[in-house]
Design an enzyme around this catalytic site. Sequence first.
Site, PDB file in Angstrom:
ATOM      1  N   LYS A  58       0.847  -1.211   0.000  1.00 31.89           N
ATOM      2  CA  LYS A  58       0.000   0.000   0.000  1.00 31.89           C
ATOM      3  C   LYS A  58       0.879   1.256   0.000  1.00 31.89           C
ATOM      4  O   LYS A  58       0.613   2.213  -0.715  1.00 31.89           O
ATOM      5  CB  LYS A  58      -0.947  -0.019   1.204  1.00 31.89           C
ATOM      6  N   GLN A 102      -4.504  -1.904   9.618  1.00 32.35           N
ATOM      7  CA  GLN A 102      -4.410  -3.218   8.982  1.00 32.35           C
ATOM      8  C   GLN A 102      -4.981  -4.297   9.910  1.00 32.35           C
ATOM      9  O   GLN A 102      -4.652  -4.357  11.098  1.00 32.35           O
ATOM     10  CB  GLN A 102      -2.941  -3.515   8.626  1.00 32.35           C
ATOM     11  N   ASP A 125     -10.786   2.463   3.868  1.00 29.89           N
ATOM     12  CA  ASP A 125     -11.077   1.037   3.678  1.00 29.89           C
ATOM     13  C   ASP A 125     -12.588   0.824   3.533  1.00 29.89           C
ATOM     14  O   ASP A 125     -13.028  -0.248   3.133  1.00 29.89           O
ATOM     15  CB  ASP A 125     -10.617   0.226   4.908  1.00 29.89           C
TER      16      ASP A 125
HETATM   17  N1  GUN Z   1      -6.645  -7.203   6.129  1.00 27.46           N
HETATM   18  C1  GUN Z   1      -6.957  -7.938   5.039  1.00 27.46           C
HETATM   19  N2  GUN Z   1      -7.480  -7.165   4.073  1.00 27.46           N
HETATM   20  C2  GUN Z   1      -7.506  -5.900   4.563  1.00 27.46           C
HETATM   21  C3  GUN Z   1      -7.927  -4.646   4.019  1.00 27.46           C
HETATM   22  O1  GUN Z   1      -8.418  -4.541   2.884  1.00 27.46           O
HETATM   23  N3  GUN Z   1      -7.774  -3.580   4.845  1.00 27.46           N
HETATM   24  C4  GUN Z   1      -7.251  -3.686   6.096  1.00 27.46           C
HETATM   25  N4  GUN Z   1      -7.162  -2.573   6.825  1.00 27.46           N
HETATM   26  N5  GUN Z   1      -6.870  -4.833   6.622  1.00 27.46           N
HETATM   27  C5  GUN Z   1      -6.985  -5.930   5.851  1.00 27.46           C
END
Ligand code: GUN
Length: 297
Positions: A58, A102, A125
């Site tokens: 990211k 996350q 998100d």
């Molecule tokens: N863990 C697995 N997929 C995601 C996601 O798309 N966003 C976040 N914040 N954590 C995750």
Amino acid sequence: MTTTTKSNILDGRRVANEIQDEIKKRVDELKEKGKKTPHLAAILVGDDGASQTYVNNKIRACKKVGYEYTLMNYPATISEEKLLAQVDRINKDEDIDGLIVQLPLPDHISSTKVTEHISPEKDVDGFTNLNYGRITSNHPGLMPATPYGIAELLKRYDVPLKGSHCVMVGNSRTVGAPMTAILSYQELATVTVCHKYTKDLASHTRRADILIVATGVPGLVKGDMVKEGAVVVDVGITRVASDEHERGYYLKGDVEFEEVKEKASLITPVPGGVGPMTIASLLLNTLRATEMRIERQ
Ligand code: GUN
């Protein structure tokens, strides 16, 4: 049987790169006009290898499109209270436009509590109740990133959604449930939702024009569970231990790719399908959050 070539691949990596180029142009325009540069903050708790990889990907994407970014790393022992205080601090930080925490978080911390603590305007998100609920409003907020990325991928491959029969396997709050809402409410598809209590899963998956699988069970969907010509989207990405691979594991989706690609008209690979599209959506949401903030000023 259909003869398949590489052309039946739904290439999420290619489309995500295309979206990143579009975002970069917009960021350059904002900079030229003396407007704010989008700024994403990411919180990572603990030292889980997969989570570290996802967050690094990211951050790399932020660098590529010219965003500012802040990565905050906390030990797995951080208290829920301290983590909530950090989220509060970022909510109030005028320079930060988007925040992700996350997941998963350590067991002593409630992920629901933490994600719900993120200001909806910074929730890139799309995990908060408000943004989730707004999928079914005429003014959607920040869209849940993975389902938004899948819908965008299907649209850019001209896959017709209106009136199509979509079968969603998995009803998680982050993927299956919001995907169902987007498909049925925004895209006017007919949707069947399956989950671990569904009886005779194959009888449902075989009827899908578009089959989306997000269960975290590697190889769940086999060739004989898919209709000839179906479009198949695999959200699963599990690390499977293997001595044959240098890293000690390989990545496997929820779909038996080699079998299913012989029948599918289009199919996402793992990796390189849904994953890059989730990151592209995160960047799109961050741009939108920044532009909404500029408008409010
Ligand atoms: N863990 C697995 N997929 C995601 C996601 O798309 N966003 C976040 N914040 N954590 C995750």
